[in-house]
Design a protein around this motif. Structure first.
Motif, PDB file in Angstrom:
ATOM      1  N   LEU A 129     -22.886  43.685 -36.433  1.00 47.11           N
ATOM      2  CA  LEU A 129     -22.251  44.096 -35.176  1.00 47.11           C
ATOM      3  C   LEU A 129     -22.849  43.341 -33.985  1.00 47.11           C
ATOM      4  O   LEU A 129     -22.215  42.470 -33.407  1.00 47.11           O
ATOM      5  CB  LEU A 129     -22.387  45.598 -34.979  1.00 47.11           C
ATOM      6  CG  LEU A 129     -21.641  46.187 -33.784  1.00 47.11           C
ATOM      7  CD1 LEU A 129     -20.153  45.840 -33.812  1.00 47.11           C
ATOM      8  CD2 LEU A 129     -21.831  47.695 -33.697  1.00 47.11           C
ATOM      9  N   GLY A 130     -24.088  43.657 -33.615  1.00 51.73           N
ATOM     10  CA  GLY A 130     -24.716  43.013 -32.476  1.00 51.73           C
ATOM     11  C   GLY A 130     -25.946  42.213 -32.863  1.00 51.73           C
ATOM     12  O   GLY A 130     -26.539  42.433 -33.923  1.00 51.73           O
ATOM     13  N   ALA A 131     -26.343  41.279 -31.986  1.00 49.66           N
ATOM     14  CA  ALA A 131     -27.560  40.496 -32.175  1.00 49.66           C
ATOM     15  C   ALA A 131     -28.001  39.971 -30.816  1.00 49.66           C
ATOM     16  O   ALA A 131     -27.187  39.792 -29.908  1.00 49.66           O
ATOM     17  CB  ALA A 131     -27.332  39.335 -33.143  1.00 49.66           C
ATOM     18  N   GLY A 132     -29.301  39.722 -30.690  1.00 48.16           N
ATOM     19  CA  GLY A 132     -29.840  39.180 -29.450  1.00 48.16           C
ATOM     20  C   GLY A 132     -30.663  37.933 -29.702  1.00 48.16           C
ATOM     21  O   GLY A 132     -31.315  37.815 -30.746  1.00 48.16           O
ATOM     22  N   ILE A 133     -30.629  37.001 -28.756  1.00 46.53           N
ATOM     23  CA  ILE A 133     -31.404  35.759 -28.823  1.00 46.53           C
ATOM     24  C   ILE A 133     -32.151  35.611 -27.505  1.00 46.53           C
ATOM     25  O   ILE A 133     -31.545  35.720 -26.424  1.00 46.53           O
ATOM     26  CB  ILE A 133     -30.492  34.532 -29.035  1.00 46.53           C
ATOM     27  CG1 ILE A 133     -29.698  34.660 -30.346  1.00 46.53           C
ATOM     28  CG2 ILE A 133     -31.313  33.247 -29.028  1.00 46.53           C
ATOM     29  CD1 ILE A 133     -28.597  33.621 -30.467  1.00 46.53           C
ATOM     30  N   TRP A 134     -33.459  35.343 -27.594  1.00 46.14           N
ATOM     31  CA  TRP A 134     -34.256  35.098 -26.393  1.00 46.14           C
ATOM     32  C   TRP A 134     -34.852  33.704 -26.474  1.00 46.14           C
ATOM     33  O   TRP A 134     -35.679  33.407 -27.340  1.00 46.14           O
ATOM     34  CB  TRP A 134     -35.338  36.168 -26.248  1.00 46.14           C
ATOM     35  CG  TRP A 134     -34.734  37.494 -25.885  1.00 46.14           C
ATOM     36  CD1 TRP A 134     -34.192  38.403 -26.742  1.00 46.14           C
ATOM     37  CD2 TRP A 134     -34.555  38.019 -24.576  1.00 46.14           C
ATOM     38  NE1 TRP A 134     -33.683  39.481 -26.050  1.00 46.14           N
ATOM     39  CE2 TRP A 134     -33.899  39.274 -24.704  1.00 46.14           C
ATOM     40  CE3 TRP A 134     -34.891  37.574 -23.293  1.00 46.14           C
ATOM     41  CZ2 TRP A 134     -33.572  40.060 -23.614  1.00 46.14           C
ATOM     42  CZ3 TRP A 134     -34.574  38.368 -22.200  1.00 46.14           C
ATOM     43  CH2 TRP A 134     -33.923  39.594 -22.360  1.00 46.14           C
ATOM     44  N   THR A 135     -34.395  32.819 -25.582  1.00 42.21           N
ATOM     45  CA  THR A 135     -34.829  31.432 -25.546  1.00 42.21           C
ATOM     46  C   THR A 135     -34.431  30.832 -24.203  1.00 42.21           C
ATOM     47  O   THR A 135     -33.462  31.289 -23.576  1.00 42.21           O
ATOM     48  CB  THR A 135     -34.199  30.611 -26.693  1.00 42.21           C
ATOM     49  OG1 THR A 135     -34.620  29.254 -26.603  1.00 42.21           O
ATOM     50  CG2 THR A 135     -32.683  30.657 -26.640  1.00 42.21           C
ATOM     51  N   LYS A 136     -35.169  29.807 -23.772  1.00 43.20           N
ATOM     52  CA  LYS A 136     -34.785  29.068 -22.570  1.00 43.20           C
ATOM     53  C   LYS A 136     -33.870  27.892 -22.896  1.00 43.20           C
ATOM     54  O   LYS A 136     -33.304  27.273 -21.996  1.00 43.20           O
ATOM     55  CB  LYS A 136     -36.034  28.552 -21.854  1.00 43.20           C
ATOM     56  CG  LYS A 136     -36.924  29.647 -21.287  1.00 43.20           C
ATOM     57  CD  LYS A 136     -38.184  29.052 -20.677  1.00 43.20           C
ATOM     58  CE  LYS A 136     -39.115  30.132 -20.161  1.00 43.20           C
ATOM     59  NZ  LYS A 136     -40.396  29.573 -19.665  1.00 43.20           N
ATOM     60  N   ASP A 137     -33.738  27.588 -24.174  1.00 40.39           N
ATOM     61  CA  ASP A 137     -32.957  26.434 -24.627  1.00 40.39           C
ATOM     62  C   ASP A 137     -31.534  26.887 -24.950  1.00 40.39           C
ATOM     63  O   ASP A 137     -31.274  27.458 -26.015  1.00 40.39           O
ATOM     64  CB  ASP A 137     -33.636  25.837 -25.868  1.00 40.39           C
ATOM     65  CG  ASP A 137     -32.957  24.565 -26.361  1.00 40.39           C
ATOM     66  OD1 ASP A 137     -31.803  24.310 -25.967  1.00 40.39           O
ATOM     67  OD2 ASP A 137     -33.580  23.851 -27.172  1.00 40.39           O
ATOM     68  N   LEU A 138     -30.585  26.630 -24.049  1.00 38.80           N
ATOM     69  CA  LEU A 138     -29.219  27.111 -24.247  1.00 38.80           C
ATOM     70  C   LEU A 138     -28.507  26.374 -25.385  1.00 38.80           C
ATOM     71  O   LEU A 138     -27.595  26.925 -26.004  1.00 38.80           O
ATOM     72  CB  LEU A 138     -28.415  27.000 -22.958  1.00 38.80           C
ATOM     73  CG  LEU A 138     -28.778  28.017 -21.875  1.00 38.80           C
ATOM     74  CD1 LEU A 138     -27.855  27.863 -20.667  1.00 38.80           C
ATOM     75  CD2 LEU A 138     -28.723  29.448 -22.410  1.00 38.80           C
ATOM     76  N   SER A 139     -28.916  25.138 -25.663  1.00 31.07           N
ATOM     77  CA  SER A 139     -28.345  24.449 -26.824  1.00 31.07           C
ATOM     78  C   SER A 139     -28.722  25.182 -28.104  1.00 31.07           C
ATOM     79  O   SER A 139     -27.893  25.406 -28.981  1.00 31.07           O
ATOM     80  CB  SER A 139     -28.841  23.000 -26.879  1.00 31.07           C
ATOM     81  OG  SER A 139     -28.350  22.258 -25.790  1.00 31.07           O
ATOM     82  N   ARG A 140     -29.987  25.571 -28.189  1.00 27.98           N
ATOM     83  CA  ARG A 140     -30.420  26.362 -29.341  1.00 27.98           C
ATOM     84  C   ARG A 140     -29.688  27.706 -29.372  1.00 27.98           C
ATOM     85  O   ARG A 140     -29.258  28.156 -30.434  1.00 27.98           O
ATOM     86  CB  ARG A 140     -31.929  26.590 -29.272  1.00 27.98           C
ATOM     87  CG  ARG A 140     -32.418  27.641 -30.265  1.00 27.98           C
ATOM     88  CD  ARG A 140     -33.852  28.053 -29.975  1.00 27.98           C
ATOM     89  NE  ARG A 140     -34.799  27.155 -30.585  1.00 27.98           N
ATOM     90  CZ  ARG A 140     -36.091  27.095 -30.253  1.00 27.98           C
ATOM     91  NH1 ARG A 140     -36.548  27.866 -29.281  1.00 27.98           N
ATOM     92  NH2 ARG A 140     -36.900  26.262 -30.877  1.00 27.98           N
ATOM     93  N   ALA A 141     -29.548  28.330 -28.209  1.00 28.28           N
ATOM     94  CA  ALA A 141     -28.894  29.639 -28.158  1.00 28.28           C
ATOM     95  C   ALA A 141     -27.483  29.576 -28.732  1.00 28.28           C
ATOM     96  O   ALA A 141     -27.087  30.415 -29.542  1.00 28.28           O
ATOM     97  CB  ALA A 141     -28.860  30.148 -26.720  1.00 28.28           C
ATOM     98  N   HIS A 142     -26.721  28.569 -28.334  1.00 30.26           N
ATOM     99  CA  HIS A 142     -25.354  28.429 -28.843  1.00 30.26           C
ATOM    100  C   HIS A 142     -25.350  28.074 -30.331  1.00 30.26           C
ATOM    101  O   HIS A 142     -24.504  28.565 -31.094  1.00 30.26           O
ATOM    102  CB  HIS A 142     -24.609  27.363 -28.036  1.00 30.26           C
ATOM    103  CG  HIS A 142     -24.158  27.836 -26.693  1.00 30.26           C
ATOM    104  ND1 HIS A 142     -23.140  28.755 -26.527  1.00 30.26           N
ATOM    105  CD2 HIS A 142     -24.598  27.525 -25.435  1.00 30.26           C
ATOM    106  CE1 HIS A 142     -22.964  28.982 -25.243  1.00 30.26           C
ATOM    107  NE2 HIS A 142     -23.835  28.259 -24.559  1.00 30.26           N
ATOM    108  N   ARG A 143     -26.278  27.240 -30.723  1.00 32.72           N
ATOM    109  CA  ARG A 143     -26.359  26.832 -32.135  1.00 32.72           C
ATOM    110  C   ARG A 143     -26.680  28.027 -33.024  1.00 32.72           C
ATOM    111  O   ARG A 143     -26.053  28.235 -34.070  1.00 32.72           O
ATOM    112  CB  ARG A 143     -27.431  25.749 -32.269  1.00 32.72           C
ATOM    113  CG  ARG A 143     -27.569  25.152 -33.649  1.00 32.72           C
ATOM    114  CD  ARG A 143     -28.501  23.960 -33.634  1.00 32.72           C
ATOM    115  NE  ARG A 143     -29.871  24.302 -33.242  1.00 32.72           N
ATOM    116  CZ  ARG A 143     -30.462  23.889 -32.122  1.00 32.72           C
ATOM    117  NH1 ARG A 143     -29.808  23.129 -31.262  1.00 32.72           N
ATOM    118  NH2 ARG A 143     -31.715  24.228 -31.848  1.00 32.72           N
ATOM    119  N   VAL A 144     -27.643  28.831 -32.606  1.00 30.78           N
ATOM    120  CA  VAL A 144     -28.033  30.000 -33.390  1.00 30.78           C
ATOM    121  C   VAL A 144     -26.943  31.067 -33.346  1.00 30.78           C
ATOM    122  O   VAL A 144     -26.618  31.686 -34.365  1.00 30.78           O
ATOM    123  CB  VAL A 144     -29.376  30.564 -32.873  1.00 30.78           C
ATOM    124  CG1 VAL A 144     -29.717  31.882 -33.572  1.00 30.78           C
ATOM    125  CG2 VAL A 144     -30.498  29.554 -33.093  1.00 30.78           C
TER     126      VAL A 144
END
Length: 365
Positions: free
Chosen positions: A274-289
Protein backbone atom coordinates in the motif's frame (compact mmCIF):
# COMPACT_ATOMS: atom_id res chain seq x y z
CA UNK A 1 -19.54 1.38 1.29
CA UNK A 2 -18.00 -0.27 4.35
CA UNK A 3 -15.94 2.23 6.35
CA UNK A 4 -13.31 1.67 9.06
CA UNK A 5 -13.00 3.20 12.53
CA UNK A 6 -9.82 5.16 11.77
CA UNK A 7 -10.46 8.51 10.08
CA UNK A 8 -14.17 7.54 9.92
CA UNK A 9 -15.46 10.73 8.31
CA UNK A 10 -12.46 11.52 6.11
CA UNK A 11 -12.36 8.07 4.50
CA UNK A 12 -16.13 8.07 4.05
CA UNK A 13 -16.10 11.48 2.35
CA UNK A 14 -13.43 10.64 -0.18
CA UNK A 15 -15.60 7.73 -1.32
CA UNK A 16 -19.01 9.41 -1.04
CA UNK A 17 -18.02 12.50 -3.08
CA UNK A 18 -17.08 10.78 -6.37
CA UNK A 19 -19.94 8.30 -6.02
CA UNK A 20 -22.52 11.09 -5.77
CA UNK A 21 -20.78 13.15 -8.44
CA UNK A 22 -21.10 10.21 -10.83
CA UNK A 23 -24.86 10.07 -10.20
CA UNK A 24 -25.14 7.13 -7.82
CA UNK A 25 -27.22 6.52 -4.73
CA UNK A 26 -25.00 5.55 -1.79
CA UNK A 27 -25.42 3.40 1.32
CA UNK A 28 -22.65 3.79 3.90
CA UNK A 29 -22.04 1.22 6.63
CA UNK A 30 -19.76 2.98 9.13
CA UNK A 31 -17.63 1.13 11.64
CA UNK A 32 -19.61 0.01 14.66
CA UNK A 33 -16.76 1.52 16.72
CA UNK A 34 -17.02 5.03 15.23
CA UNK A 35 -20.37 5.70 13.49
CA UNK A 36 -21.33 9.12 14.90
CA UNK A 37 -19.44 11.48 12.57
CA UNK A 38 -20.83 9.77 9.45
CA UNK A 39 -24.37 9.85 10.85
CA UNK A 40 -24.08 13.56 11.59
CA UNK A 41 -22.66 14.22 8.13
CA UNK A 42 -25.68 12.48 6.56
CA UNK A 43 -27.97 14.82 8.50
CA UNK A 44 -26.00 17.83 7.29
CA UNK A 45 -26.14 16.54 3.71
CA UNK A 46 -29.93 16.26 3.93
CA UNK A 47 -30.16 19.82 5.27
CA UNK A 48 -27.98 20.97 2.37
CA UNK A 49 -30.44 19.52 -0.15
CA UNK A 50 -29.35 15.95 -0.93
CA UNK A 51 -32.67 14.24 -1.83
CA UNK A 52 -34.05 11.53 0.42
CA UNK A 53 -32.70 8.08 -0.39
CA UNK A 54 -29.63 9.31 -2.27
CA UNK A 55 -27.31 9.11 0.75
CA UNK A 56 -28.15 6.61 3.47
CA UNK A 57 -26.17 5.55 6.53
CA UNK A 58 -26.82 2.10 7.97
CA UNK A 59 -24.90 1.36 11.18
CA UNK A 60 -24.27 -2.21 12.23
CA UNK A 61 -21.69 -4.95 12.54
CA UNK A 62 -19.66 -5.88 9.51
CA UNK A 63 -20.29 -9.61 9.82
CA UNK A 64 -24.09 -9.07 9.73
CA UNK A 65 -25.12 -5.69 8.30
CA UNK A 66 -22.10 -5.38 6.02
CA UNK A 67 -22.45 -8.90 4.66
CA UNK A 68 -26.17 -8.47 4.00
CA UNK A 69 -25.57 -5.22 2.15
CA UNK A 70 -22.90 -6.51 -0.22
CA UNK A 71 -24.95 -9.68 -0.84
CA UNK A 72 -27.95 -7.80 -2.21
CA UNK A 73 -28.28 -8.16 -6.01
CA UNK A 74 -29.30 -4.50 -6.43
CA UNK A 75 -25.90 -3.37 -5.11
CA UNK A 76 -23.80 -2.84 -8.25
CA UNK A 77 -20.69 -1.36 -6.66
CA UNK A 78 -18.99 -2.13 -3.35
CA UNK A 79 -16.19 0.03 -1.96
CA UNK A 80 -14.51 -0.95 1.31
CA UNK A 81 -11.60 0.03 3.51
CA UNK A 82 -10.81 -2.94 5.72
CA UNK A 83 -8.34 -5.65 6.60
CA UNK A 84 -7.23 -8.10 3.93
CA UNK A 85 -9.19 -11.02 5.43
CA UNK A 86 -12.40 -8.96 5.33
CA UNK A 87 -11.60 -7.88 1.77
CA UNK A 88 -11.26 -11.49 0.64
CA UNK A 89 -14.52 -12.50 2.32
CA UNK A 90 -16.57 -9.61 0.94
CA UNK A 91 -14.87 -9.79 -2.45
CA UNK A 92 -16.03 -13.36 -2.94
CA UNK A 93 -19.62 -12.27 -2.30
CA UNK A 94 -19.34 -9.26 -4.61
CA UNK A 95 -17.82 -11.43 -7.32
CA UNK A 96 -20.69 -13.89 -7.18
CA UNK A 97 -23.04 -10.97 -7.96
CA UNK A 98 -20.76 -9.72 -10.77
CA UNK A 99 -20.69 -6.28 -9.12
CA UNK A 100 -17.78 -3.84 -9.22
CA UNK A 101 -15.38 -3.87 -6.30
CA UNK A 102 -12.86 -1.41 -4.88
CA UNK A 103 -10.94 -2.44 -1.78
CA UNK A 104 -8.31 -0.56 0.19
CA UNK A 105 -6.95 -3.23 2.51
CA UNK A 106 -4.01 -3.92 4.81
CA UNK A 107 -0.58 -2.39 4.73
CA UNK A 108 2.89 -2.78 6.20
CA UNK A 109 4.67 0.34 4.96
CA UNK A 110 8.47 0.29 4.70
CA UNK A 111 10.42 3.47 5.40
CA UNK A 112 13.79 3.53 3.63
CA UNK A 113 16.38 5.84 5.24
CA UNK A 114 19.36 6.36 2.92
CA UNK A 115 22.78 7.51 4.08
CA UNK A 116 22.43 10.94 2.47
CA UNK A 117 19.10 11.74 4.18
CA UNK A 118 18.87 14.66 6.57
CA UNK A 119 18.87 12.58 9.75
CA UNK A 120 16.84 14.90 11.97
CA UNK A 121 14.16 15.35 9.28
CA UNK A 122 14.08 11.59 8.73
CA UNK A 123 13.71 10.96 12.49
CA UNK A 124 10.79 13.38 12.72
CA UNK A 125 9.26 11.99 9.54
CA UNK A 126 9.59 8.37 10.63
CA UNK A 127 7.96 9.17 13.98
CA UNK A 128 5.10 10.89 12.17
CA UNK A 129 4.76 7.98 9.75
CA UNK A 130 4.72 5.40 12.53
CA UNK A 131 2.85 6.89 15.47
CA UNK A 132 0.31 9.39 14.15
CA UNK A 133 -3.22 8.26 15.13
CA UNK A 134 -1.53 5.80 17.51
CA UNK A 135 -0.30 3.85 14.50
CA UNK A 136 -3.87 2.99 13.49
CA UNK A 137 -3.66 3.81 9.79
CA UNK A 138 -3.24 1.51 6.83
CA UNK A 139 -0.15 3.37 5.60
CA UNK A 140 1.63 3.65 8.96
CA UNK A 141 5.37 3.24 8.76
CA UNK A 142 5.96 -0.14 10.37
CA UNK A 143 9.28 -1.27 8.92
CA UNK A 144 12.21 1.13 9.34
CA UNK A 145 14.92 0.07 6.88
CA UNK A 146 18.03 2.15 7.55
CA UNK A 147 21.30 2.20 5.62
CA UNK A 148 23.98 0.66 7.81
CA UNK A 149 26.37 3.65 7.69
CA UNK A 150 23.79 5.89 9.42
CA UNK A 151 21.95 3.25 11.45
CA UNK A 152 23.49 4.10 14.83
CA UNK A 153 23.17 7.86 14.41
CA UNK A 154 19.56 7.56 13.26
CA UNK A 155 18.53 5.12 16.00
CA UNK A 156 20.04 7.26 18.77
CA UNK A 157 17.94 10.26 17.78
CA UNK A 158 14.88 8.17 16.95
CA UNK A 159 14.81 6.48 20.34
CA UNK A 160 15.11 9.89 22.01
CA UNK A 161 12.05 10.96 20.02
CA UNK A 162 10.16 7.82 21.09
CA UNK A 163 10.97 8.44 24.77
CA UNK A 164 9.76 12.03 24.38
CA UNK A 165 6.47 10.92 22.79
CA UNK A 166 5.87 8.34 25.52
CA UNK A 167 6.68 10.78 28.34
CA UNK A 168 4.09 13.24 27.01
CA UNK A 169 1.21 10.79 26.62
CA UNK A 170 -1.76 11.61 28.84
CA UNK A 171 -5.40 12.66 28.81
CA UNK A 172 -6.57 12.60 25.16
CA UNK A 173 -8.43 15.86 25.83
CA UNK A 174 -5.18 17.55 26.82
CA UNK A 175 -3.77 19.47 23.80
CA UNK A 176 -0.25 18.74 25.09
CA UNK A 177 -0.77 14.97 24.93
CA UNK A 178 1.15 13.37 22.06
CA UNK A 179 -0.72 10.13 21.38
CA UNK A 180 -4.14 8.75 22.20
CA UNK A 181 -5.77 5.44 22.95
CA UNK A 182 -6.12 2.33 20.86
CA UNK A 183 -9.69 2.03 19.58
CA UNK A 184 -10.80 -0.76 21.96
CA UNK A 185 -9.61 -3.25 24.62
CA UNK A 186 -9.96 -6.02 22.02
CA UNK A 187 -7.53 -4.28 19.67
CA UNK A 188 -5.16 -3.57 22.57
CA UNK A 189 -5.01 -7.28 23.43
CA UNK A 190 -4.39 -8.16 19.80
CA UNK A 191 -1.49 -5.72 19.58
CA UNK A 192 0.06 -6.97 22.80
CA UNK A 193 -0.28 -10.62 21.76
CA UNK A 194 1.37 -9.93 18.40
CA UNK A 195 4.41 -8.40 20.09
CA UNK A 196 4.64 -11.17 22.69
CA UNK A 197 4.46 -14.07 20.24
CA UNK A 198 7.18 -12.78 17.92
CA UNK A 199 10.07 -15.20 17.47
CA UNK A 200 12.90 -12.67 17.03
CA UNK A 201 14.01 -9.14 17.71
CA UNK A 202 14.90 -7.02 20.72
CA UNK A 203 12.47 -4.48 22.17
CA UNK A 204 14.24 -1.13 22.45
CA UNK A 205 11.23 0.89 23.61
CA UNK A 206 7.68 0.16 24.74
CA UNK A 207 6.48 -3.38 24.33
CA UNK A 208 3.57 -3.62 26.77
CA UNK A 209 0.29 -1.81 27.56
CA UNK A 210 0.60 1.37 29.59
CA UNK A 211 -0.38 1.27 33.25
CA UNK A 212 -0.40 3.72 36.13
CA UNK A 213 -0.71 7.46 35.63
CA UNK A 214 0.68 9.94 33.11
CA UNK A 215 3.78 11.97 33.98
CA UNK A 216 2.30 14.72 31.81
CA UNK A 217 -0.99 15.34 33.61
CA UNK A 218 -1.66 12.48 36.02
CA UNK A 219 -4.20 10.82 33.71
CA UNK A 220 -5.08 7.23 34.68
CA UNK A 221 -4.15 5.02 31.72
CA UNK A 222 -6.61 2.34 32.89
CA UNK A 223 -9.36 4.67 31.62
CA UNK A 224 -8.46 3.72 28.04
CA UNK A 225 -6.54 1.23 25.90
CA UNK A 226 -3.10 2.81 25.80
CA UNK A 227 -0.03 1.29 24.18
CA UNK A 228 3.26 3.21 23.89
CA UNK A 229 5.37 3.71 20.79
CA UNK A 230 7.25 0.43 20.45
CA UNK A 231 10.49 -0.18 18.61
CA UNK A 232 11.84 -3.68 17.91
CA UNK A 233 15.32 -4.11 16.45
CA UNK A 234 16.84 -7.02 14.51
CA UNK A 235 13.58 -8.74 13.63
CA UNK A 236 14.01 -11.61 11.19
CA UNK A 237 12.16 -11.02 7.95
CA UNK A 238 10.41 -14.39 8.22
CA UNK A 239 8.91 -13.40 11.58
CA UNK A 240 5.19 -12.77 11.63
CA UNK A 241 5.68 -9.37 13.21
CA UNK A 242 7.64 -8.31 10.09
CA UNK A 243 4.92 -9.52 7.72
CA UNK A 244 1.61 -9.06 9.55
CA UNK A 245 -0.29 -5.80 9.88
CA UNK A 246 -0.44 -4.92 13.59
CA UNK A 247 -2.45 -1.67 13.30
CA UNK A 248 -1.06 0.10 16.32
CA UNK A 249 2.07 1.83 17.62
CA UNK A 250 3.69 -1.50 18.45
CA UNK A 251 4.59 -2.73 14.99
CA UNK A 252 7.74 -0.72 14.26
CA UNK A 253 10.65 -2.99 13.34
CA UNK A 254 14.12 -1.61 12.60
CA UNK A 255 16.67 -3.27 10.35
CA UNK A 256 19.72 -2.06 8.43
CA UNK A 257 20.56 -2.47 4.75
CA UNK A 258 23.82 -2.37 2.81
CA UNK A 259 23.01 -0.79 -0.52
CA UNK A 260 20.11 0.31 -2.69
CA UNK A 261 19.42 -3.16 -4.06
CA UNK A 262 19.38 -4.68 -0.58
CA UNK A 263 17.08 -1.98 0.75
CA UNK A 264 14.57 -2.44 -2.06
CA UNK A 265 14.52 -6.20 -1.60
CA UNK A 266 13.80 -5.81 2.14
CA UNK A 267 11.06 -3.27 1.46
CA UNK A 268 9.35 -5.53 -1.08
CA UNK A 269 9.61 -8.65 1.08
CA UNK A 270 6.02 -8.47 2.28
CA UNK A 271 2.60 -9.54 1.03
CA UNK A 272 1.33 -5.96 1.30
CA UNK A 273 1.95 -3.08 -1.07
CA UNK A 274 0.00 0.00 0.00
CA UNK A 275 2.34 2.75 1.21
CA UNK A 276 6.11 3.30 1.39
CA UNK A 277 8.47 6.12 2.31
CA UNK A 278 11.90 7.14 1.00
CA UNK A 279 14.26 9.56 2.75
CA UNK A 280 17.12 10.86 0.61
CA UNK A 281 18.49 14.12 -0.79
CA UNK A 282 19.11 12.46 -4.17
CA UNK A 283 15.90 12.85 -6.20
CA UNK A 284 17.27 10.66 -9.00
CA UNK A 285 17.64 7.87 -6.49
CA UNK A 286 14.21 8.65 -5.05
CA UNK A 287 12.52 8.22 -8.42
CA UNK A 288 14.57 5.14 -9.25
CA UNK A 289 13.71 3.44 -5.96
CA UNK A 290 10.06 4.55 -6.03
CA UNK A 291 9.63 2.90 -9.42
CA UNK A 292 10.87 -0.42 -8.06
CA UNK A 293 8.95 -0.42 -4.79
CA UNK A 294 5.88 -2.65 -4.95
CA UNK A 295 3.59 -0.04 -3.41
CA UNK A 296 0.68 1.94 -4.77
CA UNK A 297 1.75 5.02 -2.79
CA UNK A 298 5.31 6.26 -2.31
CA UNK A 299 6.29 9.35 -0.33
CA UNK A 300 9.69 11.03 -0.68
CA UNK A 301 10.93 12.96 2.38
CA UNK A 302 7.42 13.03 3.83
CA UNK A 303 4.58 10.67 4.74
CA UNK A 304 0.77 10.46 5.02
CA UNK A 305 0.20 13.35 2.60
CA UNK A 306 -3.01 12.90 0.62
CA UNK A 307 -3.61 14.94 -2.53
CA UNK A 308 -7.30 14.55 -3.49
CA UNK A 309 -6.32 14.52 -7.17
CA UNK A 310 -3.74 11.76 -6.74
CA UNK A 311 -4.85 8.11 -6.95
CA UNK A 312 -4.77 6.17 -3.68
CA UNK A 313 -4.63 2.38 -3.53
CA UNK A 314 -2.41 -0.64 -3.17
CA UNK A 315 -0.70 -3.53 -4.88
CA UNK A 316 -0.48 -7.22 -3.94
CA UNK A 317 -2.69 -8.01 -0.91
CA UNK A 318 -3.33 -4.34 -0.17
CA UNK A 319 -6.37 -4.12 -2.40
CA UNK A 320 -8.04 -3.59 -5.74
CA UNK A 321 -8.77 -0.32 -7.52
CA UNK A 322 -8.03 3.32 -6.66
CA UNK A 323 -9.59 6.15 -4.70
CA UNK A 324 -9.19 9.89 -5.38
CA UNK A 325 -8.74 11.71 -8.66
CA UNK A 326 -10.29 10.85 -12.00
CA UNK A 327 -9.77 7.16 -11.22
CA UNK A 328 -12.35 7.36 -8.43
CA UNK A 329 -14.94 9.07 -10.64
CA UNK A 330 -14.44 6.46 -13.35
CA UNK A 331 -14.72 3.67 -10.78
CA UNK A 332 -18.26 4.85 -9.96
CA UNK A 333 -19.25 5.10 -13.63
CA UNK A 334 -19.86 2.71 -16.51
CA UNK A 335 -18.92 3.47 -20.09
CA UNK A 336 -21.45 3.03 -22.83
CA UNK A 337 -21.10 3.03 -26.63
CA UNK A 338 -23.91 4.46 -28.79
CA UNK A 339 -23.53 4.09 -32.58
CA UNK A 340 -25.70 6.28 -34.83
CA UNK A 341 -26.12 5.96 -38.59
CA UNK A 342 -26.21 9.52 -39.96
CA UNK A 343 -26.61 8.63 -43.66
CA UNK A 344 -29.70 9.78 -45.55
CA UNK A 345 -32.44 7.13 -45.91
CA UNK A 346 -31.85 6.94 -49.67
CA UNK A 347 -28.22 6.04 -49.14
CA UNK A 348 -28.98 3.58 -46.37
CA UNK A 349 -31.54 1.72 -48.54
CA UNK A 350 -28.81 0.94 -51.04
CA UNK A 351 -25.71 0.54 -48.94
CA UNK A 352 -27.19 -1.18 -45.91
CA UNK A 353 -29.26 -3.88 -47.62
CA UNK A 354 -26.98 -6.75 -46.79
CA UNK A 355 -29.32 -9.32 -48.32
CA UNK A 356 -30.19 -7.49 -51.54
CA UNK A 357 -31.32 -9.61 -54.51
CA UNK A 358 -29.34 -7.36 -56.82
CA UNK A 359 -26.15 -8.78 -58.36
CA UNK A 360 -22.92 -8.11 -56.48
CA UNK A 361 -24.86 -7.94 -53.24
CA UNK A 362 -22.92 -7.79 -50.01
CA UNK A 363 -21.77 -11.00 -48.41
CA UNK A 364 -20.96 -11.43 -44.76
CA UNK A 365 -19.40 -14.65 -43.53
Amino acid sequence: MNKPFNHPLFIALKKIAPALAAGNSVIVKPSELAPISVLEFAEMAAEAGIPDGILSVLPGYGRTTGTELVSHPLIRKVDITAGTATGRALGSIVGSNLASFTAELGGKAPILIFDDADILSAVNGAAFASFIASGQTCVSGTRLIIQESVYDAFMELFLEKVVSITRRMGNPMNPQSTMGSIISPHHLRRIDETVRRRSSGTILAGGEPMRGTSTLDGFDFSQGSFYPPTVIADVEIEDGVWKEEVFGPSGLQCICFKDEEHGISLANYCQYGLGAGIWTKDLSRAHRVAERLESGLVWVNTHHRNDPSSPWGGMKESGIGRENGIEALEAYSQSKSVTVNTAAPEESRVKDDWFSEQPNGKRYG
